[in-house]
Design a protein around this motif. Structure first.
Motif, short mmCIF file in Angstrom:
data_model
loop_
_atom_site.label_atom_id
_atom_site.label_comp_id
_atom_site.label_asym_id
_atom_site.label_seq_id
_atom_site.Cartn_x
_atom_site.Cartn_y
_atom_site.Cartn_z
N SER A 1 10.42 -0.91 -6.52
CA SER A 1 10.72 0.51 -6.30
C SER A 1 11.56 1.06 -7.45
N SER A 2 12.49 0.26 -7.96
CA SER A 2 13.34 0.72 -9.06
C SER A 2 12.51 0.94 -10.32
N LEU A 3 11.60 0.01 -10.61
CA LEU A 3 10.75 0.17 -11.80
C LEU A 3 9.81 1.36 -11.66
N ALA A 4 9.25 1.55 -10.46
CA ALA A 4 8.34 2.68 -10.26
C ALA A 4 9.08 4.00 -10.43
N ARG A 5 10.28 4.09 -9.86
CA ARG A 5 11.05 5.32 -9.98
C ARG A 5 11.45 5.57 -11.44
N ALA A 6 11.89 4.52 -12.13
CA ALA A 6 12.33 4.69 -13.52
C ALA A 6 11.18 5.08 -14.43
N GLN A 7 9.99 4.54 -14.17
CA GLN A 7 8.83 4.86 -15.01
C GLN A 7 8.46 6.34 -14.88
N VAL A 8 8.45 6.84 -13.65
CA VAL A 8 8.14 8.26 -13.44
C VAL A 8 9.26 9.13 -14.01
N PHE A 9 10.50 8.68 -13.84
CA PHE A 9 11.65 9.42 -14.34
C PHE A 9 11.59 9.57 -15.86
N SER A 10 11.19 8.50 -16.55
CA SER A 10 11.14 8.55 -18.01
C SER A 10 10.07 9.53 -18.48
N GLN A 11 8.94 9.62 -17.77
CA GLN A 11 7.89 10.57 -18.13
C GLN A 11 8.32 12.00 -17.84
N SER B 1 7.32 17.91 -7.91
CA SER B 1 7.55 17.13 -6.68
C SER B 1 8.14 15.78 -7.08
N PHE B 2 9.12 15.36 -6.29
CA PHE B 2 9.89 14.16 -6.64
C PHE B 2 9.93 13.25 -5.41
N TYR B 3 9.33 12.04 -5.50
CA TYR B 3 9.17 11.15 -4.33
C TYR B 3 10.09 9.92 -4.36
N ALA B 4 11.03 9.93 -5.28
CA ALA B 4 11.93 8.76 -5.40
C ALA B 4 12.66 8.42 -4.10
N PRO B 5 13.15 9.41 -3.32
CA PRO B 5 13.85 9.04 -2.08
C PRO B 5 12.98 8.26 -1.10
N PHE B 6 11.66 8.46 -1.16
CA PHE B 6 10.79 7.82 -0.18
C PHE B 6 10.58 6.32 -0.46
N TYR B 7 11.00 5.87 -1.65
CA TYR B 7 10.94 4.43 -1.90
C TYR B 7 11.92 3.65 -1.00
N VAL B 8 12.79 4.40 -0.38
CA VAL B 8 13.72 3.78 0.57
C VAL B 8 12.96 3.08 1.69
N PHE B 9 11.82 3.65 2.11
CA PHE B 9 11.10 3.11 3.26
C PHE B 9 10.53 1.71 3.03
N PRO B 10 9.77 1.47 1.95
CA PRO B 10 9.31 0.08 1.76
C PRO B 10 10.46 -0.90 1.56
N VAL B 11 11.54 -0.45 0.91
CA VAL B 11 12.70 -1.33 0.73
C VAL B 11 13.32 -1.67 2.08
N ALA B 12 13.54 -0.65 2.92
CA ALA B 12 14.19 -0.87 4.22
C ALA B 12 13.32 -1.72 5.13
N PHE B 13 12.03 -1.42 5.18
CA PHE B 13 11.13 -2.17 6.06
C PHE B 13 10.98 -3.63 5.60
N LEU C 1 0.83 -1.21 0.00
CA LEU C 1 0.00 0.00 0.00
C LEU C 1 0.87 1.26 0.00
N LEU C 2 1.94 1.24 0.79
CA LEU C 2 2.86 2.38 0.82
C LEU C 2 3.51 2.57 -0.54
N GLU C 3 3.88 1.47 -1.19
CA GLU C 3 4.50 1.54 -2.51
C GLU C 3 3.53 2.17 -3.52
N VAL C 4 2.27 1.76 -3.48
CA VAL C 4 1.26 2.31 -4.41
C VAL C 4 1.03 3.79 -4.14
N MET C 5 0.96 4.18 -2.86
CA MET C 5 0.75 5.59 -2.51
C MET C 5 1.91 6.46 -3.01
N LEU C 6 3.14 5.98 -2.84
CA LEU C 6 4.29 6.75 -3.31
C LEU C 6 4.26 6.90 -4.83
#
Length: 306
Positions: free
Chosen positions: A73-83, A44-56, A28-33
């Protein structure tokens, strides 16, 4: 009363339920981010916050789930980055996925390393606590040992009867008349420090005798009896009998009495009488009693090898 298997199964089921709740929360946290990153625009850039689901996931779930969240998290960040950069290059997209996986993977490895260190520290702390408890118990056991007094004779006989019933001593002691005779003989031996014994070579001789008892909370937890080897009043001593009360078995009383015997008379030739293959023989062999001397009446006499 629940069996150990039932309790273990219930505990495993509870752990699986907790893990499923943690997994659901992290997803759920991953989807919200991702939604925040996707729909809040380029400012607004939320890539650093993907650290939390990874760490937990690395801290609370399995290694496999940690890898899953690193990839997600890597795929989600890269997809937003490409757009965001409107990048049409597949090479640039692949590079962003790789660097994201390296970043989040490093975080997951760091968290799992800390988790492993924490678990090792907990195990080591438990090991230290167990050893401290054991050392305290050993000190109490050693402190409980003293020379027997004449009033201890009846208690020694009762323990000897218990030892006969458990197979540690000769079954002849179960005779009531013999018990009264033994109580008198033990009391006299405690007072005089001598008694008559059957020697290894046959016949009877008057030899030194010592009775030692372990007293815990005012109760006799065990005793051991030492004989001199012959009537020459030499320094040799034979551990002729040792019994621990049933309610005190498993607490290290027997080991404490054996260690006391070995240390108190460490500069003498020491012998012990025990049954072949008995727990007593195994305990003695660990303390250097492994030199066979003779056998008599179902018992073997072994000497400590210095």
């Amino acid at each position: 009363m629940f069996s150990t298997a039932t309790l273990t199964a219930a505990r495993n089921k509870l752990l699986k339920l907790e893990a499923s709740w943690v997994l659901s929360g992290l997803l759920l946290l991953e989807v919200m981010l991702y939604c925040l990153d996707e729909f809040t625009g380029p400012h607004s850039f939320y890539a650093p916050f993907y650290v939390f689901p990874v760490a937990f996931s690395a801290a609370l779930l399995s290694q496999r789930m940690a890898v899953f969240f690193v990839v997600l998290s890597s795929l989600a960040r890269a997809q937003v980055f490409s757009q965001f950069f409107q990048a049409g290059s597949l090479l640039l997209l692949a590079f962003d996925i790789v660097q994201s996986m390296l970043l989040y993977g490093a975080i997951a490895v760091l968290v799992m390393t800390v988790k492993s260190m924490h678990q090792r520290l907990l195990r080591y702390a438990e090991y230290l606590r167990a050893n401290v408890r054991l050392m305290r118990q050993q000190r109490r056991n050693r402190a409980s040992i003293r020379r027997a007094l004449p009033d201890d004779a009846d208690g020694i006989v009762r323990l000897a009867v218990s030892g006969a019933q458990n197979g540690d001593l000769s079954e002849d002691i179960s005779n009531a008349v013999l018990q009264r005779t033994l109580a008198t003989a033990f009391r006299q031996g405690i007072v005089e420090g001598q008694t008559v014994r059957h020697t290894w070579a046959g016949g009877q001789q008057k030899v030194p005798v010592e009775f030692w008892v372990s007293i815990i909370n005012g109760r006799m937890a065990g005793f051991f009896m030492l004989y001199g080897v012959d009537n020459q009043q030499g320094s040799e001593r034979e551990l002729h009998a040792m019994v621990v009360a049933d309610e005190y078995r498993g607490l290290g009383i027997g080991a404490a009495m054996t260690d006391f015997f070995c240390m108190h008379f460490k500069n003498r030739r020491l012998f012990a009488a025990c049954k072949t293959g008995s727990n007593m023989m195994k305990m003695l062999s660990r303390r250097g009693f492994n030199q066979f001397c003779t056998a008599e009446n179902g018992y073997v006499i072994i000497e400590r090898h210095n």
